[in-house]
Write a protein that holds these residues in place. Structure first.
Motif, mmCIF file in Angstrom:
data_model
loop_
_atom_site.group_PDB
_atom_site.id
_atom_site.type_symbol
_atom_site.label_atom_id
_atom_site.label_comp_id
_atom_site.label_asym_id
_atom_site.label_seq_id
_atom_site.Cartn_x
_atom_site.Cartn_y
_atom_site.Cartn_z
ATOM 1 N N ASP A 6 -64.429 18.311 -4.454
ATOM 2 C CA ASP A 6 -65.275 18.806 -3.988
ATOM 3 C C ASP A 6 -64.297 19.173 -2.308
ATOM 4 O O ASP A 6 -64.077 18.203 -1.066
ATOM 5 C CB ASP A 6 -66.448 17.724 -3.210
ATOM 6 N N SER A 7 -64.234 20.320 -1.327
ATOM 7 C CA SER A 7 -63.452 20.676 -0.714
ATOM 8 C C SER A 7 -63.895 20.172 0.544
ATOM 9 O O SER A 7 -63.269 20.906 2.167
ATOM 10 C CB SER A 7 -63.121 22.192 -0.392
ATOM 11 N N SER A 8 -65.493 19.709 0.875
ATOM 12 C CA SER A 8 -66.265 18.893 1.515
ATOM 13 C C SER A 8 -65.944 18.026 2.497
ATOM 14 O O SER A 8 -66.169 17.061 3.698
ATOM 15 C CB SER A 8 -67.802 19.562 2.189
ATOM 16 N N THR A 9 -64.993 17.093 1.176
ATOM 17 C CA THR A 9 -64.951 15.712 1.399
ATOM 18 C C THR A 9 -63.663 15.528 2.077
ATOM 19 O O THR A 9 -62.853 15.757 2.285
ATOM 20 C CB THR A 9 -64.764 15.103 0.270
ATOM 21 N N GLU A 10 -63.882 14.401 2.957
ATOM 22 C CA GLU A 10 -62.624 13.762 3.898
ATOM 23 C C GLU A 10 -61.461 13.274 3.297
ATOM 24 O O GLU A 10 -60.210 14.006 3.809
ATOM 25 C CB GLU A 10 -63.096 12.474 4.950
ATOM 26 N N ASN A 11 -61.366 13.008 1.928
ATOM 27 C CA ASN A 11 -59.914 12.923 1.073
ATOM 28 C C ASN A 11 -59.571 14.182 0.494
ATOM 29 O O ASN A 11 -58.106 14.224 -0.078
ATOM 30 C CB ASN A 11 -60.401 11.932 -0.045
ATOM 31 N N VAL A 12 -60.319 15.293 0.529
ATOM 32 C CA VAL A 12 -58.916 16.585 0.187
ATOM 33 C C VAL A 12 -58.256 16.759 1.181
ATOM 34 O O VAL A 12 -58.637 17.422 2.558
ATOM 35 C CB VAL A 12 -60.144 17.717 -0.280
ATOM 36 N N PRO A 13 -56.850 16.931 0.837
ATOM 37 C CA PRO A 13 -55.523 17.219 2.157
ATOM 38 C C PRO A 13 -55.705 18.436 2.341
ATOM 39 O O PRO A 13 -56.221 19.699 1.755
ATOM 40 C CB PRO A 13 -54.834 17.013 1.177
ATOM 41 N N ALA A 14 -55.776 18.883 3.602
ATOM 42 C CA ALA A 14 -55.943 20.087 4.074
ATOM 43 C C ALA A 14 -54.551 21.294 3.708
ATOM 44 O O ALA A 14 -53.824 20.541 3.159
ATOM 45 C CB ALA A 14 -55.786 19.696 5.744
ATOM 46 N N GLU A 90 -60.634 31.444 -0.871
ATOM 47 C CA GLU A 90 -62.048 30.907 -0.995
ATOM 48 C C GLU A 90 -62.464 29.879 -0.130
ATOM 49 O O GLU A 90 -63.618 29.642 0.357
ATOM 50 C CB GLU A 90 -62.014 30.855 -2.347
ATOM 51 N N ARG A 91 -61.310 28.188 -0.211
ATOM 52 C CA ARG A 91 -61.846 27.187 0.397
ATOM 53 C C ARG A 91 -61.651 27.831 1.787
ATOM 54 O O ARG A 91 -62.192 27.186 2.325
ATOM 55 C CB ARG A 91 -60.155 26.195 -0.239
ATOM 56 N N GLU A 92 -60.503 28.422 2.086
ATOM 57 C CA GLU A 92 -60.579 28.989 3.463
ATOM 58 C C GLU A 92 -61.662 29.651 4.204
ATOM 59 O O GLU A 92 -62.181 29.065 5.253
ATOM 60 C CB GLU A 92 -58.961 29.637 4.033
ATOM 61 N N ALA A 93 -62.314 30.303 3.511
ATOM 62 C CA ALA A 93 -63.714 31.174 3.787
ATOM 63 C C ALA A 93 -64.852 30.042 3.436
ATOM 64 O O ALA A 93 -65.299 30.001 4.813
ATOM 65 C CB ALA A 93 -64.091 32.172 3.238
ATOM 66 N N CYS A 94 -64.531 29.036 2.729
ATOM 67 C CA CYS A 94 -65.619 27.913 2.699
ATOM 68 C C CYS A 94 -65.748 27.355 3.802
ATOM 69 O O CYS A 94 -66.631 26.924 4.845
ATOM 70 C CB CYS A 94 -65.575 27.619 1.413
ATOM 71 N N GLU A 95 -64.580 26.541 4.526
ATOM 72 C CA GLU A 95 -63.942 26.314 5.466
ATOM 73 C C GLU A 95 -64.747 26.188 7.025
ATOM 74 O O GLU A 95 -65.301 26.311 7.548
ATOM 75 C CB GLU A 95 -62.827 25.740 5.223
ATOM 76 N N ARG A 96 -64.543 27.561 6.992
ATOM 77 C CA ARG A 96 -64.440 28.473 8.209
ATOM 78 C C ARG A 96 -66.682 29.460 8.752
ATOM 79 O O ARG A 96 -66.252 28.965 8.813
ATOM 80 C CB ARG A 96 -63.627 29.723 8.103
ATOM 81 N N LEU A 97 -66.891 28.934 7.302
ATOM 82 C CA LEU A 97 -68.150 29.121 6.712
ATOM 83 C C LEU A 97 -68.916 28.395 6.851
ATOM 84 O O LEU A 97 -70.525 28.105 7.145
ATOM 85 C CB LEU A 97 -68.700 30.035 5.858
ATOM 86 N N GLY A 98 -68.500 26.930 6.923
ATOM 87 C CA GLY A 98 -69.197 26.000 6.781
ATOM 88 C C GLY A 98 -70.516 26.322 5.144
ATOM 89 O O GLY A 98 -71.510 25.357 5.129
ATOM 90 N N LEU A 99 -69.088 26.466 4.219
ATOM 91 C CA LEU A 99 -69.906 26.485 2.536
ATOM 92 C C LEU A 99 -69.199 25.322 2.287
ATOM 93 O O LEU A 99 -68.251 24.830 2.137
ATOM 94 C CB LEU A 99 -70.228 27.603 2.496
ATOM 95 N N GLN A 100 -70.243 24.380 1.560
ATOM 96 C CA GLN A 100 -69.628 23.314 1.068
ATOM 97 C C GLN A 100 -69.031 23.783 -0.637
ATOM 98 O O GLN A 100 -69.359 24.813 -1.005
ATOM 99 C CB GLN A 100 -70.514 22.271 0.312
ATOM 100 N N LEU A 101 -67.451 23.364 -1.131
ATOM 101 C CA LEU A 101 -67.330 23.924 -2.059
ATOM 102 C C LEU A 101 -66.682 23.225 -2.900
ATOM 103 O O LEU A 101 -66.191 22.081 -2.599
ATOM 104 C CB LEU A 101 -65.918 24.878 -2.154
#
Length: 232
Positions: A6-14, A90-101
């Motif tokens: 889940d890329s919305s969680t803090e334990n996923v490395p940038a 996809e991940r970059e766009a979701c992070e920018r748009l505030g979408l949970q991935l």
């Protein structure tokens, strides 16, 4: 990768941002190598319920429109491969748009591994609705998960839920991807005999090796799926 992320969680490395020539290569990969130019014309997007939609692989442009329409999350059934340009865009766009991935890598040529099936059963509690769920073409893996969702979450009888595995979405049930239909049909038969729930069947009776051994794919439809449509 066989674990759910889940890329919305803090334990996923940038991941480092895509810049310059690397960003151009990423878009080339998405649009040409991954056939995104086809999906720019037709995304194969369909409503499963008010909370869930299914589609082929969205581009960042598609994700922008989804965010504008009020979508909150994306369920990626292709996996979170950090060296894959398609995933990074996809991940970059979701992070920018505030979408949970949320990424749950599954396959449509073989029965799911028991641990992956368990995650597929449980993933619905992790998603912020409304959700867009996607694979590459929006035909097979999204059909599997849409069937599972309708049966487990909405209480739709499994044979009725299997309408999500249809030629209307591009699914060919007699090719190798027909293993998905075979698995649900075997469960439906056991449910008719014993009344067992899908969760209990998955936990106590599910045998991917036996299910694979009992399935025979049509060579011609397999050729279409694997060599012409080039499904994953």
């Amino acid at each position: 990768m066989d674990s759910m992320t889940d890329s919305s969680t803090e334990n996923v490395p940038a991941l480092p941002p895509l810049e310059g020539a690397e960003r151009l290569r990423a878009w080339w990969h998405l649009m040409m190598t991954d056939h995104g130019f086809v999906r720019s014309i037709y995304l194969n997007k369909h409503r499963v319920s008010d909370e869930l939609w299914r589609s082929a692989q969205p581009s960042p442009w598609h994700l922008e429109r989804l965010a504008d329409q009020g979508f909150r999350s994306v369920l990626n059934l292709r996996g979170a491969e950090e060296d894959n340009y398609r995933y990074r865009l996809e991940r970059e766009a979701c992070e920018r748009l505030g979408l949970q991935l949320v990424s749950l890598p599954i396959r449509s040529r073989n029965p799911l591994k028991p641990e992956i099936l368990k995650q597929a059963i449980e993933v619905w509690d992790k998603l912020e609705a409304p959700t867009l769920m996607h694979c590459k073409s929006g035909a097979d893996r999204t059909g599997l998960m849409s069937t599972l969702y309708l049966h487990l979450v909405k209480g739709v009888p499994v044979r009725e839920a299997m309408d999500q595995l249809s030629l209307r979405f591009g699914h060919l049930r007699h090719g190798r991807t027909g293993i998905v239909d075979h698995v649900f049909e075997q469960f439906a038969a056991r449910h008719d005999e014993t009344g067992i729930s899908f969760r209990d069947w998955a936990e106590t009776e599910y045998d991917p090796d036996a299910l694979q051994a009992g399935f025979r794919a049509d060579w011609f439809e397999s050729l279409i799926v694997d060599k012409i449509l080039r499904r994953e």
